[in-house]
Design an enzyme around this catalytic site. Structure first.
Site, short mmCIF file in Angstrom:
data_model
loop_
_atom_site.label_atom_id
_atom_site.label_comp_id
_atom_site.label_asym_id
_atom_site.label_seq_id
_atom_site.Cartn_x
_atom_site.Cartn_y
_atom_site.Cartn_z
N ARG A 16 116.62 17.63 -33.92
CA ARG A 16 116.23 18.79 -33.11
C ARG A 16 116.17 20.18 -33.72
NH1 ARG A 16 113.30 14.98 -29.71
NH2 ARG A 16 114.88 13.93 -28.85
N HIS B 224 101.56 7.84 -32.14
CA HIS B 224 102.14 7.64 -30.83
C HIS B 224 101.22 7.20 -29.78
CE1 HIS B 224 104.75 8.81 -27.52
NE2 HIS B 224 103.61 8.91 -26.76
N ASP C 265 113.71 5.31 -33.69
CA ASP C 265 113.39 6.34 -32.70
C ASP C 265 114.39 7.17 -32.03
OD1 ASP C 265 111.72 8.13 -31.05
OD2 ASP C 265 110.60 6.32 -29.95
N ASN D 164 108.39 17.06 -33.63
CA ASN D 164 108.35 17.82 -32.23
C ASN D 164 109.57 18.65 -32.05
OD1 ASN D 164 110.15 15.58 -31.97
ND2 ASN D 164 109.39 15.03 -29.83
N HIS E 54 111.51 6.79 -38.34
CA HIS E 54 111.17 7.48 -36.85
C HIS E 54 112.58 8.06 -36.16
CE1 HIS E 54 108.31 7.26 -33.34
NE2 HIS E 54 109.33 8.23 -33.18
N HIS F 290 114.22 11.50 -34.48
CA HIS F 290 113.99 13.16 -34.09
C HIS F 290 115.39 13.85 -34.32
CE1 HIS F 290 110.22 12.08 -31.82
NE2 HIS F 290 110.89 10.93 -31.71
N ASP G 276 103.90 12.74 -32.90
CA ASP G 276 104.59 11.87 -32.06
C ASP G 276 105.50 12.73 -30.89
OD1 ASP G 276 106.18 9.35 -31.55
OD2 ASP G 276 107.92 10.45 -32.08
O1 DOR Z 1 111.45 8.42 -25.85
C1 DOR Z 1 111.20 9.00 -26.53
N1 DOR Z 1 111.73 10.51 -26.86
N2 DOR Z 1 109.85 9.05 -26.87
C2 DOR Z 1 109.19 10.06 -27.59
O2 DOR Z 1 107.92 9.75 -27.78
C3 DOR Z 1 109.60 11.09 -27.82
C4 DOR Z 1 111.03 10.92 -27.96
C5 DOR Z 1 111.86 12.35 -28.05
O3 DOR Z 1 111.37 13.32 -28.56
O4 DOR Z 1 112.80 12.71 -27.05
ZN ZN Z 2 106.69 8.40 -29.96
#
Ligand code: DOR
Ligand code: ZN
Length: 432
Positions: free
Chosen positions: A72, A187, A313, A102, A68, A70, A160
């Site tokens: 960007r 999510h 995350d 995302n 998990h 991200h 998510d």
């Molecule tokens: O804290 C978070 N940041 N929760 C999420 O579900 C998305 C994530 C983000 O993309 O910054």
């Molecule tokens: Zn999430």
């Protein structure tokens, strides 16, 4: 290149190994494991072509996998690029990461998936596995082309950052994804219940005067997705579990034999909503930091196997996203470079043993995502993390490889660190 790693304690929960051995890497694979391999090397006169690395006192494990992350790119390169996120991953001890869709545009079609894979190959650091969106634009109304995305290289599906609020859409997503062998990562957040909440609903939200997100906003959705998985006889993976109620629901579902798996993130077993008293936006995350009782339940869930995975995350943000009024600040913590040390604390605190933690950070995510990773068996890809369990260090966000300096752990003393990350038999990070 041939590499001989000598003297480390090898922990491979996939093969029930926990002993001191040498490991020999050749052609990007684990070629041999055993005692005193350097002797047999000398006799074969292959010493000159082999790099020998002494790892006495170190712990050598199958490469850690973060399911998990991200990244960007495309769209928010000032927060993180695929290259900077990959560099952060290997510095944190991760050989493989799965990245959430995302971005901007959202990874909801094959051209974005292919772009991510191309950029990851150019960065040539961690293995990067894209996760495709469940719904177009993650807008929650129309399913994406699962088959096309799978062919392009996604390994799972998720919206998510947002929940799939439409239960009928989630039902179809789970049925279709299951038939394609793609895990669905949920999510869990009922946005009608979370509303405009900024932190956990409870004592601290009341005294701080910040609107709350009740635990039930997560739990109602966890319960729904468990019911859909049961009804459709499919599976679901619950992302970033943060409450005691979610742990209980998942434990009960597993007891009933349902194919439900779950992850939590280090901040959910390390911090509570009490930290929000500082109004420091680095503590703002979604789902929010919860109460002490929730933290205790998450630890219990990890220790009894209810929670299968620790995932970062990793949510990097720029200064302009975080250095604003609390209400307007972005949610998220830059986690790849602190996750291992925070998780090692579970060993120090006797909540998990070494093999259990390595299963949670490597074997289990590999198995949920169907990746041929998470083991040191002969012939497997030589993806390896070397950990110095005693190394004391202090978190310094300015030293992060990640562009995201948004960590509530800045300045914190840690014990234990990845000192070498090897991927496909190549040293991608050497912090020795
Ligand atoms: O804290 C978070 N940041 N929760 C999420 O579900 C998305 C994530 C983000 O993309 O910054
Ligand atoms: Zn999430």
């Amino acid at each position: 290149m041939k590499i001989l790693l000598t003297g480390a304690r090898i922990i491979d929960p996939a093969q029930n190994i926990d002993s001191r051995m040498d490991v020999f890497l050749e052609d990007g694979k684990i070629a041999k494991k055993g005692a005193n391999l350097s002797k047999s090397l000398k006799s074969k006169d292959s010493e000159k072509t082999t790099k020998i690395i002494d790892l006495a006192g170190m712990i050598l494990v199958p490469g850690l996998i973060d399911m998990h992350t991200h990244l960007r790119e495309p769209g928010f390169e000032y927060k993180e690029t695929i290259a900077s996120g990959s560099a952060a991953a290997v510095a944190g001890g991760f050989t493989s990461i799965a990245c959430m869709p995302n971005t901007n545009p959202i990874n909801d079609n094959r051209s974005i998936t292919e772009f991510i894979r191309r950029k990851a190959a150019e960065a040539a650091l961690a293995n990067v596995y894209p996760i495709g969106a469940i719904s177009k634009g993650s807008a929650g109304s129309q399913l994406t082309e699962f088959w096309d995305l799978k062919e392009a290289g996604i390994i799972a599906l998720s919206d998510d950052g947002k929940p799939v609020m439409d239960a009928a859409l989630m039902r179809r997503a789970m049925e279709y994804a299951y038939s394609l062998g793609l895990p669905v990562i949920s999510h869990c957040e009922d946005t009608n219940l979370s509303g405009a909440g900024l932190m956990n609903e409870g004592y601290y939200s009341t005294i701080l005067g910040l609107s709350g997100i009740p635990g039930i906003a997560e739990e109602a959705m966890v319960a729904r997705d468990i019911l859909i998985a049961e009804f459709t006889n499919t599976c679901v993976h619950i992302a970033h579990v943060s409450t005691a109620g979610s742990v209980r629901l998942i434990r009960e579902a597993k007891k009933r034999g349902l194919k439900v798996t779950a992850e939590t993130a280090p901040h959910y077993f390390t911090l509570t909503d009490e930290s929000l008293q500082s109004y420091d936006t680095n503590f703002k995350v979604n789902p929010p930091l919860r109460s002490e009782q929730d933290v205790a339940a998450i630890k219990e869930g990890l220790s009894d196997g209810t929670i299968d995975v620790i995932a970062c995350d990793h949510a990097p943000h720029g200064r302009t996203d975080k250095e604003v009024e609390f209400e307007y600040a972005a949610n998220g913590i830059s986690g790849l470079e602190t996750s291992l040390a925070l998780s090692l604390k579970l060993i120090h605190d006797k909540i998990l043993g070494w093999p259990e933690l390595i299963a949670i950070m490597s074997v289990n995510p590999a198995s949920i995502l169907n990746l041929p990773k998470g083991t040191l068996e002969t012939g497997a890809d030589a993806d390896i993390t070397v950990i110095d369990p005693l190394l004391k260090w202090t978190v310094d966000v300015q030293a992060f490889r990640s562009r995201g300096k948004n960590s509530p752990f800045n300045g914190r003393q840690m014990q234990g660190k990845a000192i070498m990350t090897i991927i496909g038999g190549e040293i991608k990070y050497d912090g020795q």
